[in-house]
Design a protein around this motif. Structure first.
Motif, PDB file in Angstrom:
ATOM      1  N   ALA A  85       0.837  -1.207   0.000  1.00  0.00           N
ATOM      2  CA  ALA A  85       0.000   0.000   0.000  1.00  0.00           C
ATOM      3  C   ALA A  85       0.870   1.254   0.000  1.00  0.00           C
ATOM      4  O   ALA A  85       0.603   2.209  -0.750  1.00  0.00           O
ATOM      5  N   LEU A  86       1.924   1.258   0.794  1.00  0.00           N
ATOM      6  CA  LEU A  86       2.794   2.431   0.865  1.00  0.00           C
ATOM      7  C   LEU A  86       3.622   2.580  -0.411  1.00  0.00           C
ATOM      8  O   LEU A  86       3.794   3.695  -0.917  1.00  0.00           O
ATOM      9  N   ALA A  87       4.110   1.467  -0.955  1.00  0.00           N
ATOM     10  CA  ALA A  87       4.920   1.532  -2.174  1.00  0.00           C
ATOM     11  C   ALA A  87       4.116   2.119  -3.332  1.00  0.00           C
ATOM     12  O   ALA A  87       4.601   2.995  -4.069  1.00  0.00           O
ATOM     13  N   SER A  88       2.884   1.671  -3.485  1.00  0.00           N
ATOM     14  CA  SER A  88       2.048   2.187  -4.578  1.00  0.00           C
ATOM     15  C   SER A  88       1.676   3.643  -4.341  1.00  0.00           C
ATOM     16  O   SER A  88       1.647   4.457  -5.278  1.00  0.00           O
ATOM     17  N   ALA A  89       1.391   3.993  -3.101  1.00  0.00           N
ATOM     18  CA  ALA A  89       1.036   5.377  -2.787  1.00  0.00           C
ATOM     19  C   ALA A  89       2.212   6.315  -3.062  1.00  0.00           C
ATOM     20  O   ALA A  89       2.022   7.442  -3.537  1.00  0.00           O
ATOM     21  N   ARG A  90       3.434   5.850  -2.782  1.00  0.00           N
ATOM     22  CA  ARG A  90       4.628   6.657  -3.058  1.00  0.00           C
ATOM     23  C   ARG A  90       4.802   6.854  -4.569  1.00  0.00           C
ATOM     24  O   ARG A  90       5.208   7.928  -5.018  1.00  0.00           O
TER      25      ARG A  90
ATOM     26  N   LEU B 195       0.670   5.761   5.029  1.00  0.00           N
ATOM     27  CA  LEU B 195       1.624   6.205   6.054  1.00  0.00           C
ATOM     28  C   LEU B 195       1.124   5.829   7.443  1.00  0.00           C
ATOM     29  O   LEU B 195       1.904   5.382   8.303  1.00  0.00           O
ATOM     30  N   THR B 196      -0.165   5.994   7.676  1.00  0.00           N
ATOM     31  CA  THR B 196      -0.745   5.708   8.993  1.00  0.00           C
ATOM     32  C   THR B 196      -0.562   4.251   9.384  1.00  0.00           C
ATOM     33  O   THR B 196      -0.143   3.946  10.506  1.00  0.00           O
ATOM     34  N   VAL B 197      -0.870   3.322   8.466  1.00  0.00           N
ATOM     35  CA  VAL B 197      -0.782   1.901   8.818  1.00  0.00           C
ATOM     36  C   VAL B 197       0.658   1.392   8.814  1.00  0.00           C
ATOM     37  O   VAL B 197       0.910   0.269   9.253  1.00  0.00           O
ATOM     38  N   ASN B 198       1.581   2.203   8.324  1.00  0.00           N
ATOM     39  CA  ASN B 198       2.995   1.811   8.358  1.00  0.00           C
ATOM     40  C   ASN B 198       3.766   2.528   9.470  1.00  0.00           C
ATOM     41  O   ASN B 198       4.995   2.635   9.421  1.00  0.00           O
ATOM     42  N   GLY B 199       3.042   3.017  10.473  1.00  0.00           N
ATOM     43  CA  GLY B 199       3.679   3.599  11.649  1.00  0.00           C
ATOM     44  C   GLY B 199       4.227   4.997  11.460  1.00  0.00           C
ATOM     45  O   GLY B 199       5.016   5.468  12.287  1.00  0.00           O
ATOM     46  N   GLN B 200       3.839   5.695  10.416  1.00  0.00           N
ATOM     47  CA  GLN B 200       4.340   7.050  10.164  1.00  0.00           C
ATOM     48  C   GLN B 200       3.206   8.059  10.364  1.00  0.00           C
ATOM     49  O   GLN B 200       2.919   8.901   9.516  1.00  0.00           O
ATOM     50  N   GLN B 201       2.607   7.976  11.570  1.00  0.00           N
ATOM     51  CA  GLN B 201       1.430   8.794  11.851  1.00  0.00           C
ATOM     52  C   GLN B 201       1.738  10.288  11.859  1.00  0.00           C
ATOM     53  O   GLN B 201       0.899  11.097  11.449  1.00  0.00           O
TER      54      GLN B 201
ATOM     55  N   ASP C 150       3.899  12.024  10.037  1.00  0.00           N
ATOM     56  CA  ASP C 150       3.929  12.496   8.649  1.00  0.00           C
ATOM     57  C   ASP C 150       2.516  12.515   8.068  1.00  0.00           C
ATOM     58  O   ASP C 150       2.114  13.466   7.380  1.00  0.00           O
ATOM     59  N   ALA C 151       1.748  11.465   8.374  1.00  0.00           N
ATOM     60  CA  ALA C 151       0.378  11.375   7.867  1.00  0.00           C
ATOM     61  C   ALA C 151      -0.466  12.535   8.385  1.00  0.00           C
ATOM     62  O   ALA C 151      -1.233  13.148   7.624  1.00  0.00           O
ATOM     63  N   LEU C 152      -0.322  12.863   9.671  1.00  0.00           N
ATOM     64  CA  LEU C 152      -1.103  13.947  10.252  1.00  0.00           C
ATOM     65  C   LEU C 152      -0.733  15.285   9.627  1.00  0.00           C
ATOM     66  O   LEU C 152      -1.614  16.112   9.333  1.00  0.00           O
ATOM     67  N   GLY C 153       0.554  15.525   9.415  1.00  0.00           N
ATOM     68  CA  GLY C 153       0.985  16.775   8.787  1.00  0.00           C
ATOM     69  C   GLY C 153       0.377  16.949   7.406  1.00  0.00           C
ATOM     70  O   GLY C 153      -0.090  18.035   7.039  1.00  0.00           O
TER      71      GLY C 153
END
Length: 488
Positions: free
Chosen positions: A358-363, A384-390, A392-395
């Protein structure tokens, strides 16, 4: 006067030939069959005027309740140049309109009362000439000209499918939500966007579709396009209908696959019973859509008869393939479409609970020409949220919502993120979202709870009254229960 009436009656009964009875005028047909629909509705010479709107605000916000739009200056410019050519055939100043590309993978273009015309990117990829594209835009613009949306304009907003995403929205603030539950909640939210996109399509009658076919053909022939483009477009309908049906069936199955019957988690318990409701409403929607659309073969035959009657001697220029390919088959357009494909791949990976994919495709979508699409940004926030990068996701979420071009679901997410720490900001976003997105009922519990939190009792009473009225009118017990809970 009474004597005259009696005399006339006696004369008629007696068969006297010397009395002339005035003939009552017969009801005239709505349109003179010897005239094309264009000539009957728009007499006078072409004015050569165009009225491409900078923005169709109402329908644009409505579209953002689903997948939003996918801006691309080159493609947008090309589509609206075609619209302008069609408008210039009309006498006087034409009704304002604008064409947008959407990131939808459904084969369903749509138009709305304010002149907004929305064409899925997959449709653009499937066509082969500018004439086909002109036929599509002309058909949708004909709905606008004929005011076919007067009876179902904002009704389309209220007829959005029931979304299991509501449950996701209501529970994501819970502290005891596990990572797996968060993943599935986000997947449900993305599924609800696809379902909502289907629900946005206005329900038009078969007669209205036939009228738009005829007037659309008038517009494109007068603009110098070949009517063969209209034939080719209608010829694709059967294939598109089959693809749409398969896609809708896949959406339904995806809901079931996310929650197995043995799943005893908190979220699965909340979903239990609602999937059936979703399936029931989806079935009704598909049935309604099918009832209003004749097969491509039926519509082609009707159009052929119309062309034989009114355009038997019309020129049939070569299809404008080169002009179409120069824009839609360009390297830049391919990258744009590929970016939207990657955004959908990210969403699909999320449903399959594959975090890394999911993150690779989104990138990849982020690095593409489709990066400015709210949908592409939305899937990146989720990934980002489900990969522990909350953080960055919130920003990114704050930036997106502040720009007021976020998807509606992202506004809802930020409201829930801020409701405890910054209730004033959460209320501002909730009120703005309620005003901009067509006063959606599911925001009422938030408006009640946040106003209560900020001790604004008058507004609590106001929004509770609105909620109770909407719930009773729609017999929506779940909405009323949510508002009761928010009011306390």
């Amino acid at each position: 006067m009474k004597r005259l009436s009696i005399a006339l009656l006696m004369s008629l009964v007696g068969g006297c030939a010397n009395v002339s009875v005035p003939q009552l005028p017969l009801m005239a047909p709505a349109h003179d069959p010897s005239l094309s629909l264009f000539d009957g509705r728009y007499p006078g010479p072409a004015a050569g005027l165009a009225e491409v709107s900078p923005e169709t605000t109402s329908s644009l916000f409505l579209q953002h309740r689903a997948l939003g739009v996918a801006p691309n200056s080159v493609i947008d410019g090309y589509l609206n140049e075609i619209l302008a050519k069609l408008q210039k055939t009309l006498p006087g100043t034409p009704l304002a309109s604008r064409v947008y590309v959407t990131p939808s993978i459904e084969f369903n273009a749509a138009s709305f009362k304010d002149g907004g015309i929305y064409v899925p990117y997959r449709v653009l990829e499937a066509l082969e000439s500018e004439d086909e594209l002109a036929a599509l835009i002309a058909h949708e613009y004909a709905h606008v000209l004929l005011q076919h949306h007067q009876t179902n304009w904002m009704n389309s907003a209220s007829s959005l499918l029931y979304s299991a995403g509501k449950i996701y929205i209501g529970q994501r603030g819970q502290k005891n939500v596990s990572d797996n539950e968060l993943l599935r909640m986000l997947a449900i939210n993305d599924l609800s966007l696809g379902a909502s996109q289907i629900g946005l399509i206005p329900a038009l009658s078969r007669d209205q579709e036939a009228e738009a076919d005829r007037l659309g053909t008038d517009l494109m022939i007068r603009a110098g396009y070949s009517y063969v483009g209209a034939h080719k477009l209608l010829g694709r309908l059967r294939t598109w209908d089959e693809q749409n049906t398969a896609r809708q069936e896949a959406l339904r199955k995806d809901y079931f696959q996310l929650f197995s019957s043995s799943d005893k988690s908190m979220l699965a318990g909340l979903i239990d019973g609602q999937v059936d409701k979703l399936e029931d409403q989806a079935t009704k929607l598909v049935r309604q859509w099918g009832r209003h659309h004749d097969s491509g073969d039926t519509r082609i035959e009707g159009l052929r008869e119309y062309i034989r009657q009114h355009y038997a001697d019309a020129d049939r220029p070569m299809l404008r393939v080169a002009a179409y390919e120069k824009v839609i088959r360009s390297a830049q357009a391919r990258q744009f479409f590929s970016g939207l494909d990657q955004a959908h791949a990210s969403s699909q990976a999320l449903m399959q609970q594959n975090r890394k994919a999911a993150l690779a495709s989104a990138r990849q979508a982020e690095r593409s020409a489709a990066a400015s699409s709210p949908f592409a940004r939305h899937v990146l926030i989720n990934a980002l949220t489900v990969n522990g990068q909350q953080k960055d996701a919130l920003g990114r979420l704050v930036t997106q919502v502040t720009a007021e071009r976020a998807l509606y679901s992202d506004n809802l997410l930020l409201i829930n993120v801020l409701r405890n720490a910054e209730p004033q900001k959460a209320l501002e976003i909730a009120q703005r979202s309620y005003d901009n997105y067509g006063e959606p009922a599911e925001l009422l519990p938030d408006l009640i709870a946040l106003n209560k939190q900020l001790n604004r009792s008058i507004l609590v009473i106001k929004f509770y009254g609105i909620c109770a009225g909407k719930a009773l009118a729609a017999t929506d017990n779940a909405l009323l229960e949510s508002c009761n809970k928010a009011k306390g």
